[in-house]
Design an enzyme around this catalytic site. Sequence first.
Site, PDB file in Angstrom:
ATOM      1  N   GLU A 351      95.404  57.529  38.417  1.00  0.00           N
ATOM      2  CA  GLU A 351      94.765  56.251  38.733  1.00  0.00           C
ATOM      3  C   GLU A 351      93.599  56.047  37.770  1.00  0.00           C
ATOM      4  O   GLU A 351      93.760  55.406  36.747  1.00  0.00           O
ATOM      5  CB  GLU A 351      94.308  56.226  40.196  1.00  0.00           C
ATOM      6  CG  GLU A 351      93.914  54.849  40.672  1.00  0.00           C
ATOM      7  CD  GLU A 351      93.852  54.781  42.198  1.00  0.00           C
ATOM      8  OE1 GLU A 351      93.338  53.783  42.695  1.00  0.00           O
ATOM      9  OE2 GLU A 351      94.319  55.724  42.871  1.00  0.00           O
ATOM     10  N   ASP A 358      84.480  49.631  44.430  1.00  0.00           N
ATOM     11  CA  ASP A 358      83.665  50.842  44.390  1.00  0.00           C
ATOM     12  C   ASP A 358      82.309  50.562  43.739  1.00  0.00           C
ATOM     13  O   ASP A 358      81.260  50.953  44.265  1.00  0.00           O
ATOM     14  CB  ASP A 358      84.400  51.939  43.615  1.00  0.00           C
ATOM     15  CG  ASP A 358      85.714  52.335  44.262  1.00  0.00           C
ATOM     16  OD1 ASP A 358      85.867  53.501  44.630  1.00  0.00           O
ATOM     17  OD2 ASP A 358      86.597  51.462  44.406  1.00  0.00           O
ATOM     18  N   GLU A 636      86.482  60.699  48.723  1.00  0.00           N
ATOM     19  CA  GLU A 636      87.051  59.371  48.936  1.00  0.00           C
ATOM     20  C   GLU A 636      87.163  59.053  50.418  1.00  0.00           C
ATOM     21  O   GLU A 636      86.844  57.945  50.861  1.00  0.00           O
ATOM     22  CB  GLU A 636      88.433  59.294  48.290  1.00  0.00           C
ATOM     23  CG  GLU A 636      89.148  57.970  48.497  1.00  0.00           C
ATOM     24  CD  GLU A 636      90.474  57.908  47.767  1.00  0.00           C
ATOM     25  OE1 GLU A 636      90.954  56.786  47.531  1.00  0.00           O
ATOM     26  OE2 GLU A 636      91.029  58.973  47.428  1.00  0.00           O
TER      27      GLU A 636
END
Length: 758
Positions: A351, A358, A636
């Site tokens: 990714e 973010d 995350e």
Amino acid sequence: MTDWSAALIVPDQDFAGAPLLRREFALEAGHGDVASATLHASAHGVFEAFLNGQPVADEVLSPGWSAYEWRLRYRSYDVTALLRPTSVLGFALGNGWWGGRLGWNGGRGYYGSDLGVVAQLEITFADGHVQRVLSDGSWTAGPSAVLANDLYDGQTIDGRRVSDAWLAPGFTGEGWTGVHAGELDLGTLTPYIGPPVRRQAELAPVSTWTAPSGRTLVDFGQNLVGWVRVRVSGPAGTEVTLRHAEVLEHDELGVRPLRSAQATDRFVLSGGDDVFEPTFTFHGFRYAEVDGWPGEPAEGDLTAVVVSSDLERIGQFACSDDLLNQLHSNAVWGTVGNFLDVPTDCPQRDERLGWTGDIAAFTPSAAFLFDVEPFLRDWLRDLAAEQQAADGMVAFVIPDVLKYVTKDDAQATSFPAPDSTAVWSDAAVWVPWALWQAYGDRQVLVDQFDSMAAHVRRVETLTSPTGLWDTGFQFGDWLDPTAPPENPILAKADHGVVATACLFRSATIVAETAALLGRAEDQAHFTEVAARTRAAFAEHYVGADGHITSDAVTVYALAIVFGLVEGEQRRLAGERLVELVDEGGYRILTGFAGTPFVTDALTTTGHLDDAYRLLLQQECPSWLYPVTMGATTIWERWDSMLPDGSINPGQMTSFNHYALGAVVDWMHRTLGGLAPLEPGYAKVLVAPQPGGGITWARTALQTRHGRVAVSWSTEGPDGFSLDVELPEGVSGLVRLPDGTEREIGAGEHHLAGEPATA
């Protein structure tokens, strides 16, 4: 700006995606000594440039990743000291973001299939004559020692092919070919605004051992981004393999979170003393699995090299709670790892994209920890370019490679056709505003105003007849811990409430920006948009009892902090927020949308104790749970690793993802007591609010005006004591915990007040 005459040149063969290009030339005679020499260079791919066998700079992975369709950045180097009467200019190329894999469906080369370089060396002599050495058809290209390279998958280097001979005059290598002109609009070439990527630090292993599988595992003690430099000797042809991962699971390397990224470097030994450094890739890792090593690695054989955009550290924080100090350190390392040319979501799996949500959440924190103004202003240029090409829509990621991923493979993403999305697209407004607040240079607002306004104008077209932004796809309060691991979009907070609140905030900011820039017509328009949105929010989402639709922590936090409720409604919202936080056992109940604002919402409604209880919670989900599990970066998910040491079963699990670390902004301002009273800290608010049993804190920031420092303690004979340092030309307002206020000027100040009661 450079007046470009050079052409993009492409090797006649691919050379495994890692070609070398060279040009030999002599200095023109009769013009005296060389006064200066500057090399301007860029590439399709990533490059390392050499002049007469020496690197022209210490940077790596240039020219990075930009919105290549509209902006290809170039670097300029002073190479005067490297010139010789006969010189060789050389470039080593790798796939990088241009030709390598991007996204999670296995696709590559979305921007083009050929690697190439554009270079212009300008040599100025004592008499003013300028000799130009340009990338053109006279160059030659050949193979390197790199057999494979990819940012996701790693790099393979054959030590038997390592040689510097190609950088020396007179070289004629076997297998070398010519070059041809590639496609490049020279008008897209633009100088860097932000810093290049450089090596930042080196870490030695803290332990090495044999796993149950029989492989050698190495722990570098810190989750980091970069690569491992290897020093090794062994029989020629021996292949040493290093695979990288962030965590261990069941005493082996935890590779499932990498998804399809191989994160593996391979080194083929020459038979002599080899040193390998895979500079055409990067990995997010703490651990490495070593296979094929002749014997066992010795001290100094493996060194982790930390790589990041070259950001200056300007903010510092420490307090009496070691867990909070580790949390803060985790946010710092998360910034270092993910601010690698673009502000990425994560640095390890398939990714590593510039997700707008973010950075929208984290910019205030990042702008305190590091001087990120040039870095983010560069990225904002890409955002504006992509936005202009998409009729005002701010994409999920910048640069927007997903527009190619989804075009090639409709199943490549589970998201519907993209359109403006709350929080994520709001980065167009929130990021430049946060930079203005942090650094006080309104040029970022001048540069970005059209982009800021275009975002809000597009969202105006997406609202329903009620005036609410309750249409289309929304990420909402992404990664709310109550959502199922396999479907993180199913947050408790209503998507329309979140989106409408974000529209109000963005419209308000754009109106304030228009006022600052003297754009009266725009100010009037966006003020009206904000008022209309606020009225719709109140009519459709706020009940007479102060409850807000979906009755989730996040909706109250946003309504309070964004100013959507006032007076009695604000008091009721604050009380309901505390009730929900208490009912949740002071565990986190927010995702990307709510987390940056929940502690501020509690604090400003008079519930400081509750903010501290939430901050200091150690049970999952909480900010400190990962710390108790040994985290050295922000995760995350609140539970990226489960209490039993197994990895969260969700398909999307990173251990280096800075967004949920946005609470450090509150720590700087409320616990540390240091905030800007005017943009750029031209005037400073010193207002520490102790609590949670914390007995001291120190916070310092190198502002554009000089160093500002605040330290306080409750341990002295005076109860609460406060020390403040302000630079020349900066004044401050001190607000003590007992409520007393006083103005101070430049210099060092010692103050005392009543002991804190929180």
